[in-house]
Design a protein around this motif. Structure first.
Motif, PDB file in Angstrom:
ATOM      1  N   ILE A  18     -20.121   4.724   2.293  1.00 48.77           N
ATOM      2  CA  ILE A  18     -20.344   3.990   3.537  1.00 48.77           C
ATOM      3  C   ILE A  18     -19.041   3.987   4.333  1.00 48.77           C
ATOM      4  CG2 ILE A  18     -20.921   1.753   4.573  1.00 48.77           C
ATOM      5  CD1 ILE A  18     -23.308   2.880   3.112  1.00 48.77           C
ATOM      6  N   GLY A  19     -19.134   4.229   5.633  1.00 51.52           N
ATOM      7  CA  GLY A  19     -17.938   4.211   6.464  1.00 51.52           C
ATOM      8  C   GLY A  19     -18.249   3.938   7.920  1.00 51.52           C
ATOM      9  N   CYS A  34     -14.473   9.802   4.986  1.00 53.76           N
ATOM     10  CA  CYS A  34     -13.169   9.818   4.316  1.00 53.76           C
ATOM     11  C   CYS A  34     -12.314  11.015   4.717  1.00 53.76           C
ATOM     12  CB  CYS A  34     -13.384   9.774   2.804  1.00 53.76           C
ATOM     13  SG  CYS A  34     -11.965   9.156   1.897  1.00 53.76           S
ATOM     14  N   GLY A  35     -12.361  11.370   6.003  1.00 52.48           N
ATOM     15  CA  GLY A  35     -11.557  12.474   6.502  1.00 52.48           C
ATOM     16  C   GLY A  35     -12.151  13.849   6.274  1.00 52.48           C
ATOM     17  N   VAL A  36     -13.363  13.930   5.752  1.00 55.15           N
ATOM     18  CA  VAL A  36     -13.995  15.212   5.446  1.00 55.15           C
ATOM     19  C   VAL A  36     -14.996  15.563   6.537  1.00 55.15           C
ATOM     20  CG1 VAL A  36     -15.397  16.508   3.799  1.00 55.15           C
ATOM     21  CG2 VAL A  36     -13.744  14.824   2.965  1.00 55.15           C
ATOM     22  N   SER A  37     -14.836  16.762   7.100  1.00 55.18           N
ATOM     23  CA  SER A  37     -15.770  17.246   8.119  1.00 55.18           C
ATOM     24  C   SER A  37     -16.177  18.673   7.785  1.00 55.18           C
ATOM     25  CB  SER A  37     -15.129  17.198   9.500  1.00 55.18           C
ATOM     26  OG  SER A  37     -14.094  18.155   9.585  1.00 55.18           O
ATOM     27  N   LYS A  43      -9.821  18.245   2.150  1.00 53.84           N
ATOM     28  CA  LYS A  43      -8.818  17.189   2.228  1.00 53.84           C
ATOM     29  C   LYS A  43      -8.108  17.075   0.885  1.00 53.84           C
ATOM     30  CE  LYS A  43      -8.057  12.443   3.493  1.00 53.84           C
ATOM     31  NZ  LYS A  43      -8.610  11.137   3.707  1.00 53.84           N
ATOM     32  N   LYS A  44      -6.807  17.059   0.924  1.00 55.23           N
ATOM     33  CA  LYS A  44      -6.020  17.087  -0.304  1.00 55.23           C
ATOM     34  C   LYS A  44      -5.825  15.678  -0.858  1.00 55.23           C
ATOM     35  CE  LYS A  44      -3.656  21.292   1.026  1.00 55.23           C
ATOM     36  NZ  LYS A  44      -4.639  21.674   2.005  1.00 55.23           N
ATOM     37  N   ALA A  52     -15.383  14.650  -4.630  1.00 56.13           N
ATOM     38  CA  ALA A  52     -16.803  14.908  -4.847  1.00 56.13           C
ATOM     39  C   ALA A  52     -17.305  16.014  -3.925  1.00 56.13           C
ATOM     40  CB  ALA A  52     -17.603  13.632  -4.635  1.00 56.13           C
ATOM     41  N   VAL A  53     -16.828  16.030  -2.682  1.00 59.46           N
ATOM     42  CA  VAL A  53     -17.245  17.081  -1.749  1.00 59.46           C
ATOM     43  C   VAL A  53     -16.751  18.438  -2.241  1.00 59.46           C
ATOM     44  CG1 VAL A  53     -17.076  17.957   0.622  1.00 59.46           C
ATOM     45  CG2 VAL A  53     -17.387  15.504   0.212  1.00 59.46           C
TER      46      VAL A  53
END
Length: 109
Positions: A18-19, A34-37, A43-44, A52-53
């Motif tokens: 959730i974000g 969480c910064g992932v697109s 993302k490091k 998980a992504v």
């Protein structure tokens, strides 16, 4: 542009994140949390949702909009307040979530 509270679901194991995101709620911009697109899948970080992504693949996550708030200071605060209402300490420790910290922490930034 608006503030949205969203839920991203791993379609393989049903775990959720959730974000809050600032976007056009009528057009999916590729951001899943969480910064992932779609354009930045690597993302490091060594824990949480980005890991998980990397493990399951970007294509195995689906974002859905839960709430939409206006592009105002009040809208921003309301979006983070809603996130805080959902992402509680109890939510964070659940086995079916990726959130690592309670929600709402950016409301006063």
């Amino acid at each position: 542009m608006n503030y949205i509270v969203y839920k991203t679901t791993n379609i393989i194991n049903s775990k959720i994140y959730i974000g809050v995101h600032y976007t056009n709620p009528d057009v999916f911009d590729g951001y899943i949390g969480c910064g992932v697109s779609q354009t930045d899948k690597k993302k490091k970080t060594t824990k949480g949702f980005p890991v998980a992504v990397r493990k399951y693949g970007y294509e195995n996550f689906k974002r859905e909009t839960l709430f939409v708030y206006p592009d105002t200071e009040e809208g921003r605060i309301a979006a983070y307040a809603k996130e805080e209402e959902i992402v509680t300490p109890e939510f964070v420790v659940r086995e079916d979530t990726y959130n690592l910290t309670v929600g709402g922490r950016f409301a006063n930034i």
